[in-house]
Design a protein around this motif. Structure first.
Motif, PDB file in Angstrom:
ATOM      1  N   THR A 162       0.822  -1.213   0.000  1.00  0.00           N
ATOM      2  CA  THR A 162       0.000   0.000   0.000  1.00  0.00           C
ATOM      3  C   THR A 162       0.855   1.262   0.000  1.00  0.00           C
ATOM      4  OG1 THR A 162      -0.119  -0.111   2.419  1.00  0.00           O
ATOM      5  CG2 THR A 162      -1.912  -1.137   1.177  1.00  0.00           C
ATOM      6  N   SER A 163       2.056   1.163   0.562  1.00  0.00           N
ATOM      7  CA  SER A 163       2.924   2.342   0.633  1.00  0.00           C
ATOM      8  C   SER A 163       3.696   2.571  -0.662  1.00  0.00           C
ATOM      9  CB  SER A 163       3.916   2.192   1.791  1.00  0.00           C
ATOM     10  OG  SER A 163       4.753   1.063   1.587  1.00  0.00           O
ATOM     11  N   THR A 165       2.608   1.840  -4.411  1.00  0.00           N
ATOM     12  CA  THR A 165       1.628   1.316  -5.363  1.00  0.00           C
ATOM     13  C   THR A 165       2.241   0.957  -6.709  1.00  0.00           C
ATOM     14  OG1 THR A 165       1.096   3.586  -6.037  1.00  0.00           O
ATOM     15  CG2 THR A 165      -0.251   2.596  -4.280  1.00  0.00           C
ATOM     16  N   GLN A 197      -0.330  -5.431   6.714  1.00  0.00           N
ATOM     17  CA  GLN A 197       0.177  -4.283   5.963  1.00  0.00           C
ATOM     18  C   GLN A 197       1.655  -4.034   6.241  1.00  0.00           C
ATOM     19  OE1 GLN A 197      -2.185  -0.697   6.222  1.00  0.00           O
ATOM     20  NE2 GLN A 197      -0.440   0.600   5.666  1.00  0.00           N
ATOM     21  N   LYS A 198       2.064  -4.210   7.480  1.00  0.00           N
ATOM     22  CA  LYS A 198       3.468  -3.973   7.830  1.00  0.00           C
ATOM     23  C   LYS A 198       4.380  -4.942   7.093  1.00  0.00           C
ATOM     24  CE  LYS A 198       6.621  -3.715  11.787  1.00  0.00           C
ATOM     25  NZ  LYS A 198       6.753  -3.857  13.270  1.00  0.00           N
ATOM     26  N   ASP A 201       4.389  -4.117   3.301  1.00  0.00           N
ATOM     27  CA  ASP A 201       5.139  -2.910   2.967  1.00  0.00           C
ATOM     28  C   ASP A 201       6.648  -3.101   3.099  1.00  0.00           C
ATOM     29  OD1 ASP A 201       2.802  -1.613   2.424  1.00  0.00           O
ATOM     30  OD2 ASP A 201       2.711  -0.495   4.311  1.00  0.00           O
TER      31      ASP A 201
END
Length: 258
Positions: A162-163, A165, A197-198, A201
């Motif tokens: 997400t960080s 794209t 997410q972590k 990313d």
């Protein structure tokens, strides 16, 4: 002259000819078998996993020096990243903190070979190809992915952090393994939605211990991280790694700290 049970005479030269024909046939079978086995290996820049550093111990008739020299041609299946041979700019062996070879190609891509312990025969457990940043490339990330899939097959896991794209991450498990082991390895892989997410990313620069936690301790296959230009979709940088986490444990402690 010799005489068969049915009374027919056979010359010794004929016997020798027949024996030599048998040995030639056996030798041909062994050569073809070695060639077939060599064709099964997944490769990155022509280097397969399990390749011994010592040329005395060839892998299916191929030696590491021969791959560097380009002795085995440029038509190897299951290969991505091209071939070494005349494309090599520099190369050097480092023995610390573990045995590894760092090489640079004439197009400024670099690749590393990581070797297991002496007790394990100093065999390749990792090949890492780095594609340095350049905004001059014409190749699209989608085209690079098609090349990877042509070499290794469809992805078993795909991520888009997400960080970042414009970054594409693909994981492909080694399909040349015995079916039982392959199925066990794939069953351990998470689904894209199961990765937090972590982790998603930071996946692009995770270390072997983190990959062991996320992909499983027996993972063997390809990890692809490609970065695209946000406007054009063209490839600007990336890494491709062919890794065997089981063999990596001969060198590293990949257990999670408690």
């Amino acid at each position: 002259m010799g005489r068969c049970r049915n009374g027919m005479e056979i010359g010794f030269s004929e016997v020798r000819y027949k024996l030599s024909s048998v040995w030639f046939a056996i030798l041909l079978i062994l050569i073809l078998s070695a060639s077939a086995n060599a064709a099964d290996h997944w490769r990155l820049v022509s280097i397969p996993l399990d390749m011994p550093m010592d040329d005395q111990f060839a892998l299916d008739g191929q030696a590491l020096e021969g791959l560097y020299q380009g002795d085995y041609g440029t038509k190897m299946p299951h290969n991505y990243g091209g071939y070494i041979g005349p494309n090599l700019k520099s190369s050097g062996l480092n023995e610390s903190p573990f045995y590894h070879i760092d090489s640079t190609l004439k197009d400024n891509r670099t690749f590393e070979l990581w070797f297991s312990t002496m007790e394990d025969g100093r065999k390749v457990f990792g090949v890492r190809l780095t594609i340095p940043y350049s905004d001059k490339r014409k190749e699209l990330v989608s085209e690079a992915i098609k090349e990877v899939e042509a070499a290794y097959g469809k992805p078993d896991l795909e991520l888009s952090p997400t960080s970042m794209t414009t970054q594409k991450i693909i994981v492909i498990a080694d399909r040349t393994l015995p079916k039982e082991k392959y199925d066990s390895m794939v069953s351990r892989l998470p689904k894209a939605g199961e990765i937090g997410q972590k982790d998603a990313d930071s996946f692009w620069n995770a270390d072997l211990r983190q990959w062991t936690r996320m992909l499983g301790p027996e993972f063997r296959g390809v990890i692809l991280v490609l970065n695209a230009d946000a406007k054009t979709g063209k490839l600007v940088s990336g890494t491709v790694q062919l890794i065997d986490l089981e063999r990596a444990r001969t060198v590293f402690n990949l257990e999670q700290s408690r």
